[in-house]
Design a protein around this motif. Structure first.
Motif, mmCIF file in Angstrom:
data_model
loop_
_atom_site.group_PDB
_atom_site.id
_atom_site.type_symbol
_atom_site.label_atom_id
_atom_site.label_comp_id
_atom_site.label_asym_id
_atom_site.label_seq_id
_atom_site.Cartn_x
_atom_site.Cartn_y
_atom_site.Cartn_z
ATOM 1 N N GLY A 29 27.741 52.404 -11.787
ATOM 2 C CA GLY A 29 27.219 51.114 -12.223
ATOM 3 C C GLY A 29 27.918 49.910 -11.626
ATOM 4 O O GLY A 29 27.536 48.776 -11.890
ATOM 5 N N GLY A 30 28.940 50.120 -10.815
ATOM 6 C CA GLY A 30 29.696 49.012 -10.236
ATOM 7 C C GLY A 30 28.950 48.306 -9.122
ATOM 8 O O GLY A 30 27.894 48.745 -8.671
ATOM 9 N N LEU A 31 29.535 47.201 -8.649
ATOM 10 C CA LEU A 31 28.889 46.358 -7.650
ATOM 11 C C LEU A 31 29.682 46.236 -6.348
ATOM 12 O O LEU A 31 29.355 45.399 -5.507
ATOM 13 C CB LEU A 31 28.657 44.958 -8.225
ATOM 14 N N GLU A 53 33.069 44.074 -11.707
ATOM 15 C CA GLU A 53 31.894 43.935 -12.575
ATOM 16 C C GLU A 53 31.307 45.302 -12.914
ATOM 17 O O GLU A 53 31.350 46.232 -12.098
ATOM 18 C CB GLU A 53 30.815 43.099 -11.874
ATOM 19 N N ASN A 54 30.730 45.416 -14.110
ATOM 20 C CA ASN A 54 30.045 46.645 -14.551
ATOM 21 C C ASN A 54 30.929 47.892 -14.437
ATOM 22 O O ASN A 54 30.468 48.958 -14.034
ATOM 23 C CB ASN A 54 28.752 46.872 -13.767
ATOM 24 N N ASN A 55 32.209 47.755 -14.768
ATOM 25 C CA ASN A 55 33.155 48.872 -14.715
ATOM 26 C C ASN A 55 33.378 49.407 -13.311
ATOM 27 O O ASN A 55 33.703 50.570 -13.130
ATOM 28 C CB ASN A 55 32.704 50.020 -15.638
#
Length: 165
Positions: A29-31, A53-55
């Motif tokens: 889920g990361g960016l 962001e987003n873990n």
């Protein structure tokens, strides 16, 4: 141990990057975003940015190949020019192995030849140290470079050659 060098990957203007794969934290889920390209001088260039962001928090360039017998060697050597950041060099006995063996290096901003004894590659899974022995140095089927320093940052590392000694 052998005094002969086994080149695992030599970057050049004609090198194919088909055996290299980028793995970003988007799998969780990361960016973060990494890419590997060839420079005009024929070096591999691993660049991008790490996002928390987003873990998220990592990106990796991975080179997999048919497992090789490496019992005649005792260390992995990588010639690179980093950006002053820390990177993990990771190895696996085969690309299907569920965990990796990792060693953290510091880059200086200049060209460096870093030699890592097999005994310094410690087993881990998803960044957590495993209660297993260090890399045994019997077979090798994957080498990777990862950045994940727990902070958002851009990065750039040029790689000339990866070999065994």
């Amino acid at each position: 141990m052998s005094q002969v060098t086994l080149t695992l990957f030599q970057f050049s203007e004609q090198a194919s990057l088909n055996t290299w794969r980028i793995i970003n934290d988007g799998v969780m889920g990361g960016l973060s975003e990494g890419r590997i390209t060839l420079s005009e001088t024929g070096h591999g260039v691993f660049t991008g940015f790490v996002s928390l962001e987003n873990n998220g928090g990592f990106t990796m360039a991975q080179h997999a190949f048919s497992p090789k017998d490496v019992t005649d060697y005792s260390s992995l050597e990588i010639r690179l020019k980093g950006d002053g950041k820390k990177y993990q060099i990771r190895v696996k006995s085969s690309s299907s192995q569920s965990y990796n063996y990792s060693h953290t290096i510091n880059t200086t901003g200049d060209w460096q030849t870093i030699s890592i004894p097999f005994s310094e590659f410690l087993p881990q899974f998803r960044g957590r140290r495993l209660d297993k022995p260090a890399y045994p140095g019997k077979t090798l089927g994957e080498v990777a470079i990862l950045i994940g320093n727990k902070k958002p940052e851009e990065f750039r590392v040029e790689i000339d050659k990866i070999s065994l000694k």
